[in-house]
Scaffold this active site. Structure first.
Site, PDB file in Angstrom:
ATOM      1  N   ASP A 163       0.863  -1.189   0.000  1.00  0.00           N
ATOM      2  CA  ASP A 163       0.000   0.000   0.000  1.00  0.00           C
ATOM      3  C   ASP A 163       0.896   1.233   0.000  1.00  0.00           C
ATOM      4  O   ASP A 163       2.127   1.131  -0.012  1.00  0.00           O
ATOM      5  CB  ASP A 163      -0.975  -0.012   1.194  1.00  0.00           C
ATOM      6  CG  ASP A 163      -2.331   0.576   0.791  1.00  0.00           C
ATOM      7  OD1 ASP A 163      -2.346   1.738   0.336  1.00  0.00           O
ATOM      8  OD2 ASP A 163      -3.359  -0.117   0.904  1.00  0.00           O
ATOM      9  N   HIS A 234      -2.740   3.219  -4.605  1.00  0.00           N
ATOM     10  CA  HIS A 234      -2.180   2.635  -3.376  1.00  0.00           C
ATOM     11  C   HIS A 234      -0.749   2.148  -3.601  1.00  0.00           C
ATOM     12  O   HIS A 234      -0.337   1.125  -3.066  1.00  0.00           O
ATOM     13  CB  HIS A 234      -3.069   1.486  -2.868  1.00  0.00           C
ATOM     14  CG  HIS A 234      -4.386   1.948  -2.314  1.00  0.00           C
ATOM     15  ND1 HIS A 234      -4.530   2.411  -1.033  1.00  0.00           N
ATOM     16  CD2 HIS A 234      -5.609   2.045  -2.884  1.00  0.00           C
ATOM     17  CE1 HIS A 234      -5.810   2.759  -0.821  1.00  0.00           C
ATOM     18  NE2 HIS A 234      -6.478   2.559  -1.927  1.00  0.00           N
ATOM     19  N   GLU A 298      -9.952   2.854  -5.342  1.00  0.00           N
ATOM     20  CA  GLU A 298      -9.560   4.208  -4.952  1.00  0.00           C
ATOM     21  C   GLU A 298      -8.379   4.740  -5.772  1.00  0.00           C
ATOM     22  O   GLU A 298      -7.310   4.991  -5.236  1.00  0.00           O
ATOM     23  CB  GLU A 298      -9.214   4.221  -3.456  1.00  0.00           C
ATOM     24  CG  GLU A 298     -10.401   3.813  -2.593  1.00  0.00           C
ATOM     25  CD  GLU A 298     -10.078   3.741  -1.110  1.00  0.00           C
ATOM     26  OE1 GLU A 298     -10.901   4.186  -0.309  1.00  0.00           O
ATOM     27  OE2 GLU A 298      -9.004   3.203  -0.742  1.00  0.00           O
ATOM     28  N   TRP A 364     -17.092  -3.963  -1.845  1.00  0.00           N
ATOM     29  CA  TRP A 364     -16.773  -3.419  -0.513  1.00  0.00           C
ATOM     30  C   TRP A 364     -17.486  -2.123  -0.176  1.00  0.00           C
ATOM     31  O   TRP A 364     -17.724  -1.832   0.990  1.00  0.00           O
ATOM     32  CB  TRP A 364     -15.257  -3.218  -0.369  1.00  0.00           C
ATOM     33  CG  TRP A 364     -14.674  -2.073  -1.137  1.00  0.00           C
ATOM     34  CD1 TRP A 364     -14.274  -2.082  -2.452  1.00  0.00           C
ATOM     35  CD2 TRP A 364     -14.412  -0.744  -0.660  1.00  0.00           C
ATOM     36  NE1 TRP A 364     -13.784  -0.852  -2.809  1.00  0.00           N
ATOM     37  CE2 TRP A 364     -13.853  -0.011  -1.728  1.00  0.00           C
ATOM     38  CE3 TRP A 364     -14.588  -0.119   0.576  1.00  0.00           C
ATOM     39  CZ2 TRP A 364     -13.474   1.328  -1.610  1.00  0.00           C
ATOM     40  CZ3 TRP A 364     -14.207   1.224   0.699  1.00  0.00           C
ATOM     41  CH2 TRP A 364     -13.654   1.932  -0.384  1.00  0.00           C
ATOM     42  N   ASP A 391     -12.404  -3.197  10.920  1.00  0.00           N
ATOM     43  CA  ASP A 391     -11.579  -2.109  11.457  1.00  0.00           C
ATOM     44  C   ASP A 391     -12.461  -0.981  12.003  1.00  0.00           C
ATOM     45  O   ASP A 391     -11.966  -0.092  12.678  1.00  0.00           O
ATOM     46  CB  ASP A 391     -10.601  -1.575  10.404  1.00  0.00           C
ATOM     47  CG  ASP A 391     -11.294  -1.101   9.132  1.00  0.00           C
ATOM     48  OD1 ASP A 391     -12.344  -1.674   8.750  1.00  0.00           O
ATOM     49  OD2 ASP A 391     -10.788  -0.147   8.508  1.00  0.00           O
ATOM     50  N   TRP A 429      -8.435  -4.039   8.148  1.00  0.00           N
ATOM     51  CA  TRP A 429      -7.493  -2.981   7.757  1.00  0.00           C
ATOM     52  C   TRP A 429      -6.838  -2.474   9.030  1.00  0.00           C
ATOM     53  O   TRP A 429      -7.490  -2.417  10.088  1.00  0.00           O
ATOM     54  CB  TRP A 429      -8.224  -1.845   7.043  1.00  0.00           C
ATOM     55  CG  TRP A 429      -8.958  -2.284   5.818  1.00  0.00           C
ATOM     56  CD1 TRP A 429     -10.296  -2.507   5.704  1.00  0.00           C
ATOM     57  CD2 TRP A 429      -8.392  -2.571   4.527  1.00  0.00           C
ATOM     58  NE1 TRP A 429     -10.601  -2.907   4.421  1.00  0.00           N
ATOM     59  CE2 TRP A 429      -9.460  -2.955   3.679  1.00  0.00           C
ATOM     60  CE3 TRP A 429      -7.098  -2.532   4.011  1.00  0.00           C
ATOM     61  CZ2 TRP A 429      -9.263  -3.308   2.338  1.00  0.00           C
ATOM     62  CZ3 TRP A 429      -6.911  -2.881   2.677  1.00  0.00           C
ATOM     63  CH2 TRP A 429      -7.975  -3.261   1.857  1.00  0.00           C
ATOM     64  N   THR A 430      -5.561  -2.075   8.922  1.00  0.00           N
ATOM     65  CA  THR A 430      -4.844  -1.874  10.193  1.00  0.00           C
ATOM     66  C   THR A 430      -4.348  -0.453  10.452  1.00  0.00           C
ATOM     67  O   THR A 430      -3.491  -0.259  11.320  1.00  0.00           O
ATOM     68  CB  THR A 430      -3.632  -2.831  10.281  1.00  0.00           C
ATOM     69  OG1 THR A 430      -2.794  -2.607   9.146  1.00  0.00           O
ATOM     70  CG2 THR A 430      -4.070  -4.274  10.353  1.00  0.00           C
ATOM     71  N   GLU A 431      -4.871   0.536   9.736  1.00  0.00           N
ATOM     72  CA  GLU A 431      -4.373   1.898  10.001  1.00  0.00           C
ATOM     73  C   GLU A 431      -4.284   2.178  11.507  1.00  0.00           C
ATOM     74  O   GLU A 431      -3.309   2.762  11.983  1.00  0.00           O
ATOM     75  CB  GLU A 431      -5.298   2.950   9.373  1.00  0.00           C
ATOM     76  CG  GLU A 431      -5.167   3.084   7.869  1.00  0.00           C
ATOM     77  CD  GLU A 431      -6.209   2.263   7.128  1.00  0.00           C
ATOM     78  OE1 GLU A 431      -6.612   1.187   7.645  1.00  0.00           O
ATOM     79  OE2 GLU A 431      -6.625   2.679   6.029  1.00  0.00           O
TER      80      GLU A 431
END
Ligand code: ACM
Length: 487
Positions: A163, A234, A298, A364, A391, A429-431
């Site tokens: 990403d 990304h 995106e 999604w 998330d 998702w891990t932001e």
């Protein structure tokens, strides 16, 4: 005793509890195909040894059309345990047997109730996405995550490997992808919208050897690993490593330090297409699974709008506008991967630009995309944000850890009715999940609910699931899973 008393999760298709119990000891004989025997010993340790005579545990491969690809039968009588099914089905039978034993296996003798179980999954795809790009998580944690997935009969780990904020997959031909792209200078502190930073470098990546070992470990547990190389957006970490991939090749970007979507995307030159194909050639060497996820989500088209190379590409390919280059990228790469015998998966944005034939659409943005992708005739893995984005915060309580968005309570995940799709998947998702503990907090127990959405055709009212889950949480306690307690 009914289903609830055994607290099996996901709920089996049919379960009959009979009179009597069967006693299991570390000396109980085991008869099973070699790979299944190894799994039994790994999952049921300290039970049981291989071989031996007399009644015991027997796992038999059968070709039973009624069971489908992953179903199994499990019969426990006072005379022993008999499991039948395909190779995949027998692996799930092992997990069910594990759930019938106490949460901790530290005693030497257990007895389990006599039962007859027939268990067939509703959907062939039951997955979890784990984003290892936003925060690098040690490979040991990926093994644990695979174990937790297998425990819930989830069969596909979707590894989001690249990403804007990090590139985690070793590419021998392009070492700077990890040497440069695997590290960032700092990360957001607090929510990205506040634009504060922690001043702390972060990074890491997986060698191909590490990932191969992980793939083998997962396969032995019935879990396939689908890699994602997210293009053409990304991609800022890759462009930081190799500026010639960008739309302004003289410009040196850094690996993105804030969450959100980078405006810097891949250019559409022949050399860049070659580069990505080279990367995919190494991806397919490491990941034997039929599908490779190519992203496609995106993609801000602004850089292409100002690019002569993009304008030329639009003309030469007969497209009508630069936005359509998202679909062109997917088709170029899908054609290349078809040469390796692979199919592709893409995010639902690609549906707007003619996805490659045979692509699996990961819908999604919301449930309407699930419907649209199905109507367009594609196989769909349903991951709509409002049901499957784990998330998101589980509640709006002030003590809930920081989340990108919210809220998605357990009851809502459990209530999801995906309809006629290829499968479902929980997205982690891990932001805002820099540690394994936080990943587990967000994933569990909502991923358990999603596993049941994917497996169990006959669902209970939420209150019934919740009661079973209470019992099941003792198993997660025994494994020291840092799950979010029930409200
Ligand atoms: C996505 O959440 N951008 C697939």
């Amino acid at each position: 005793m009914g289903v609830a008393d055994l607290d099996l999760v996901p709920r089996p298709t049919s379960l009959r509890v009979l009179a009597g119990r069967y006693a299991l000891t570390p000396e109980t004989p085991l008869r099973a195909p070699g790979s299944i025997a190894a799994l039994v010993r790994a999952v049921l340790r300290p039970f049981p040894p291989a071989g031996g005579d007399g009644p015991g545990l027997t796992f038999t491969l059968v070709d039973d059309p009624e069971l489908g690809a992953e179903g199994y039968r499990l019969a426990v009588s006072t005379g022993g345990v008999q499991a039948t099914g395909s190779d995949a089905g027998l692996r799930w039978a092992v997990q069910t047997l594990r759930q019938m034993l106490p949460p901790t296996l530290d005693d030497a003798r257990w007895s389990i109730p006599c039962v007859e179980i027939v268990d067939i999954p509703r959907y062939p795809w039951r997955g979890s996405l784990l984003d290892v790009a936003r925060w690098y998580h040690r490979v040991e944690f990926l093994y644990r995550y695979v174990d937790l997935m297998a425990m819930h009969k989830l069969n596909t780990l979707h590894l989001h490997l690249t990403d804007d904020q990090g590139w985690r997959f070793e590419v021998r031909r392009y070492p700077r992808l990890t040497e440069v792209g695997g590290y960032r200078r700092e990360s957001n502190r607090g929510h990205a919208r506040h634009r504060r930073f922690d001043g702390t470098p972060h990074g890491g990546w997986y060698s191909q050897a590490q990932l191969r070992d992980l793939v083998g470990y997962a396969a032995r547990r019935g879990v396939r690993v689908m890699p994602e190389i997210d293009v053409p957006g990304h991609m800022q970490a890759a462009i930081a490593a190799y500026p010639e991939l960008g739309n302004e090749p003289g410009r040196q970007l850094e690996v993105r330090t804030s969450w959100g979507i980078s405006s810097h995307i891949l250019n559409v030159s022949d050399a860049t297409v070659r580069f990505v194909k080279d990367v995919l050639d190494e991806v397919v060497e490491v990941f034997p699974f039929e599908l490779v996820h190519l992203g496609g989500d995106e993609v801000p088209p602004d850089e292409w709008a100002g690019s002569r190379v993009a304008a030329r590409r639009v003309r030469s390919t007969g497209l009508s506008r630069v936005d359509d280059l998202v679909g062109w990228w997917a088709t170029e790469l899908a054609t290349h991967l078809a040469g390796h015998g692979r199919r592709v998966a893409v995010w639902d944005e690609v549906l707007e630009y003619e996805p490659p034939p045979g692509a699996v659409i990961f819908a999604w943005r919301d449930e309407s995309r699930v419907v649209a992708a199905r109507k367009a005739g594609f196989e769909v893995v349903a991951v709509p944000q409002e049901y499957a984005y784990l998330d998101w915060a589980e509640s709006d309580r002030p003590d809930e850890p920081l989340a990108i968005n919210g809220t998605l309570p357990l009851s809502r995940v459990y209530g999801y009715q995906p309809g006629d799709v290829y499968g479902v998947q929980g997205q982690v998702w891990t932001e805002y999940l820099p540690t394994p503990d936080l990943v587990e907090w967000r994933a569990f127990p909502r991923l358990v609910a999603l596993a049941e959405v994917g497996w169990s055709a006959q669902r209970e009212p939420f209150t019934g699931f919740r009661e079973r889950l209470r019992g099941h949480l003792r198993r997660l306690d025994a494994l020291r899973v840092h799950y979010r307690p029930l409200d």
